[in-house]
Design a protein around this motif. Structure first.
Motif, PDB file in Angstrom:
ATOM      1  N   TRP A  80       0.830  -1.208   0.000  1.00  0.00           N
ATOM      2  CA  TRP A  80       0.000   0.000   0.000  1.00  0.00           C
ATOM      3  C   TRP A  80       0.862   1.255   0.000  1.00  0.00           C
ATOM      4  O   TRP A  80       0.534   2.236  -0.670  1.00  0.00           O
ATOM      5  N   GLN A  81       1.970   1.237   0.733  1.00  0.00           N
ATOM      6  CA  GLN A  81       2.879   2.396   0.722  1.00  0.00           C
ATOM      7  C   GLN A  81       3.457   2.604  -0.669  1.00  0.00           C
ATOM      8  O   GLN A  81       3.530   3.734  -1.152  1.00  0.00           O
ATOM      9  N   LYS A  82       3.861   1.524  -1.318  1.00  0.00           N
ATOM     10  CA  LYS A  82       4.429   1.620  -2.669  1.00  0.00           C
ATOM     11  C   LYS A  82       3.399   2.160  -3.654  1.00  0.00           C
ATOM     12  O   LYS A  82       3.769   2.791  -4.639  1.00  0.00           O
ATOM     13  N   GLN A  83       2.126   1.909  -3.397  1.00  0.00           N
ATOM     14  CA  GLN A  83       1.081   2.419  -4.279  1.00  0.00           C
ATOM     15  C   GLN A  83       0.617   3.816  -3.886  1.00  0.00           C
ATOM     16  O   GLN A  83      -0.298   4.362  -4.484  1.00  0.00           O
ATOM     17  N   GLY A  84       1.252   4.384  -2.858  1.00  0.00           N
ATOM     18  CA  GLY A  84       0.967   5.762  -2.487  1.00  0.00           C
ATOM     19  C   GLY A  84      -0.245   5.959  -1.593  1.00  0.00           C
ATOM     20  O   GLY A  84      -0.736   7.078  -1.468  1.00  0.00           O
ATOM     21  N   LEU A  85      -0.715   4.895  -0.972  1.00  0.00           N
ATOM     22  CA  LEU A  85      -1.850   5.046  -0.053  1.00  0.00           C
ATOM     23  C   LEU A  85      -1.366   5.611   1.273  1.00  0.00           C
ATOM     24  O   LEU A  85      -0.316   5.219   1.788  1.00  0.00           O
ATOM     25  N   ASP A  86      -2.141   6.508   1.826  1.00  0.00           N
ATOM     26  CA  ASP A  86      -1.810   7.204   3.063  1.00  0.00           C
ATOM     27  C   ASP A  86      -1.906   6.269   4.270  1.00  0.00           C
ATOM     28  O   ASP A  86      -2.875   5.521   4.402  1.00  0.00           O
ATOM     29  N   ASP A  87      -0.911   6.337   5.159  1.00  0.00           N
ATOM     30  CA  ASP A  87      -0.910   5.514   6.372  1.00  0.00           C
ATOM     31  C   ASP A  87      -2.145   5.761   7.235  1.00  0.00           C
ATOM     32  O   ASP A  87      -2.662   4.839   7.863  1.00  0.00           O
ATOM     33  N   LYS A  88      -2.629   7.003   7.272  1.00  0.00           N
ATOM     34  CA  LYS A  88      -3.821   7.304   8.069  1.00  0.00           C
ATOM     35  C   LYS A  88      -5.029   6.524   7.539  1.00  0.00           C
ATOM     36  O   LYS A  88      -5.871   6.095   8.305  1.00  0.00           O
ATOM     37  N   ARG A  89      -5.074   6.352   6.232  1.00  0.00           N
ATOM     38  CA  ARG A  89      -6.183   5.622   5.608  1.00  0.00           C
ATOM     39  C   ARG A  89      -6.053   4.126   5.860  1.00  0.00           C
ATOM     40  O   ARG A  89      -7.041   3.439   6.102  1.00  0.00           O
ATOM     41  N   THR A  90      -4.833   3.612   5.751  1.00  0.00           N
ATOM     42  CA  THR A  90      -4.632   2.165   5.823  1.00  0.00           C
ATOM     43  C   THR A  90      -4.495   1.627   7.245  1.00  0.00           C
ATOM     44  O   THR A  90      -4.665   0.423   7.451  1.00  0.00           O
ATOM     45  N   SER A  91      -4.219   2.478   8.210  1.00  0.00           N
ATOM     46  CA  SER A  91      -4.025   2.004   9.598  1.00  0.00           C
ATOM     47  C   SER A  91      -5.196   1.184  10.131  1.00  0.00           C
ATOM     48  O   SER A  91      -4.982   0.108  10.699  1.00  0.00           O
ATOM     49  N   PRO A  92      -6.452   1.624   9.972  1.00  0.00           N
ATOM     50  CA  PRO A  92      -7.560   0.788  10.457  1.00  0.00           C
ATOM     51  C   PRO A  92      -7.649  -0.555   9.714  1.00  0.00           C
ATOM     52  O   PRO A  92      -8.027  -1.570  10.295  1.00  0.00           O
ATOM     53  N   TRP A  93      -7.297  -0.537   8.439  1.00  0.00           N
ATOM     54  CA  TRP A  93      -7.311  -1.783   7.668  1.00  0.00           C
ATOM     55  C   TRP A  93      -6.257  -2.748   8.187  1.00  0.00           C
ATOM     56  O   TRP A  93      -6.511  -3.940   8.311  1.00  0.00           O
ATOM     57  N   ILE A  94      -5.081  -2.203   8.487  1.00  0.00           N
ATOM     58  CA  ILE A  94      -3.990  -3.040   9.013  1.00  0.00           C
ATOM     59  C   ILE A  94      -4.431  -3.695  10.321  1.00  0.00           C
ATOM     60  O   ILE A  94      -4.218  -4.893  10.537  1.00  0.00           O
ATOM     61  N   GLU A  95      -5.036  -2.915  11.191  1.00  0.00           N
ATOM     62  CA  GLU A  95      -5.505  -3.469  12.466  1.00  0.00           C
ATOM     63  C   GLU A  95      -6.548  -4.562  12.243  1.00  0.00           C
ATOM     64  O   GLU A  95      -6.552  -5.574  12.938  1.00  0.00           O
ATOM     65  N   ARG A  96      -7.420  -4.356  11.262  1.00  0.00           N
ATOM     66  CA  ARG A  96      -8.461  -5.360  10.995  1.00  0.00           C
ATOM     67  C   ARG A  96      -7.859  -6.661  10.464  1.00  0.00           C
ATOM     68  O   ARG A  96      -8.232  -7.742  10.920  1.00  0.00           O
ATOM     69  N   ILE A  97      -6.937  -6.578   9.516  1.00  0.00           N
ATOM     70  CA  ILE A  97      -6.366  -7.815   8.974  1.00  0.00           C
ATOM     71  C   ILE A  97      -5.452  -8.506   9.986  1.00  0.00           C
ATOM     72  O   ILE A  97      -5.354  -9.731   9.977  1.00  0.00           O
ATOM     73  N   LYS A  98      -4.829  -7.721  10.872  1.00  0.00           N
ATOM     74  CA  LYS A  98      -4.059  -8.347  11.966  1.00  0.00           C
ATOM     75  C   LYS A  98      -4.960  -9.243  12.812  1.00  0.00           C
ATOM     76  O   LYS A  98      -4.554 -10.309  13.256  1.00  0.00           O
TER      77      LYS A  98
END
Length: 165
Positions: A80-98
């Motif tokens: 997601w970082q390589k594709q330019g997605l913002d960490d603020k946007r992806t943080s909740p997703w990361i927590e969910r997949i964890k």
């Protein structure tokens, strides 16, 4: 009689329907990093054709090696970082997949299926793991493999059968 028994088994949950049984395969591809074979992936849609805006769609990944859940989550975040997605946007997703993803062993399978409502559900070895209800998650997650700016364009071409959509 055989159909009745099969219907009873399905209804009681003994035999479970595959998350992709109502879909058609678009393409498949194997990810190999240097000399390690990591997984075999397959893309499914209702029509058997890929269009980024059409649902349902499913990505099936059959693992060819052991991978910890932590490594899977980290690799997802890196993509997601390589594709330019913002960490603020992806943080909740990361927590969910964890919270959802298990450690993977060689031979395990993960399926991510997105239905018409654009909510995605993960399956582990055909068993439901859980949903991600944020409708922005599905295109971002599938984009790791299917976006034009994916890190693995040859894999993308094989999955979508070189469709430019």
């Amino acid at each position: 009689m055989k159909l009745l028994i099969l219907a009873l088994l399905i209804c009681t949950g003994i035999v479970q329907a595959s998350p992709v049984q109502d879909l058609q395969k678009v393409g498949d591809a194997r990810l190999k990093v240097w000399f390690w074979e990591v997984y075999e992936s397959s893309l499914y849609t209702a029509s058997g054709q890929y269009n980024a805006k059409n649902y349902p769609i499913a990505l099936q990944i059959d693992y060819l090696r052991d991978i910890s859940a932590a490594d899977l989550v980290e690799a997802t975040a890196e993509q997601w970082q390589k594709q330019g997605l913002d960490d603020k946007r992806t943080s909740p997703w990361i927590e969910r997949i964890k919270a959802l993803w298990p450690d993977i062993r060689k031979g395990d399978q993960l399926i991510f299926r997105v239905d018409n409502n654009q909510k995605g559900r993960f399956y582990y070895n055909q068993e439901p793991l859980g949903e991600v209800e944020d409708t922005d998650f599905a295109p971002a997650f599938l984009g790791i493999w299917l976006a034009p700016n994916t890190e693995y364009p040859k894999l993308r071409e094989k999955l979508i059968q070189r469709s430019d959509q």
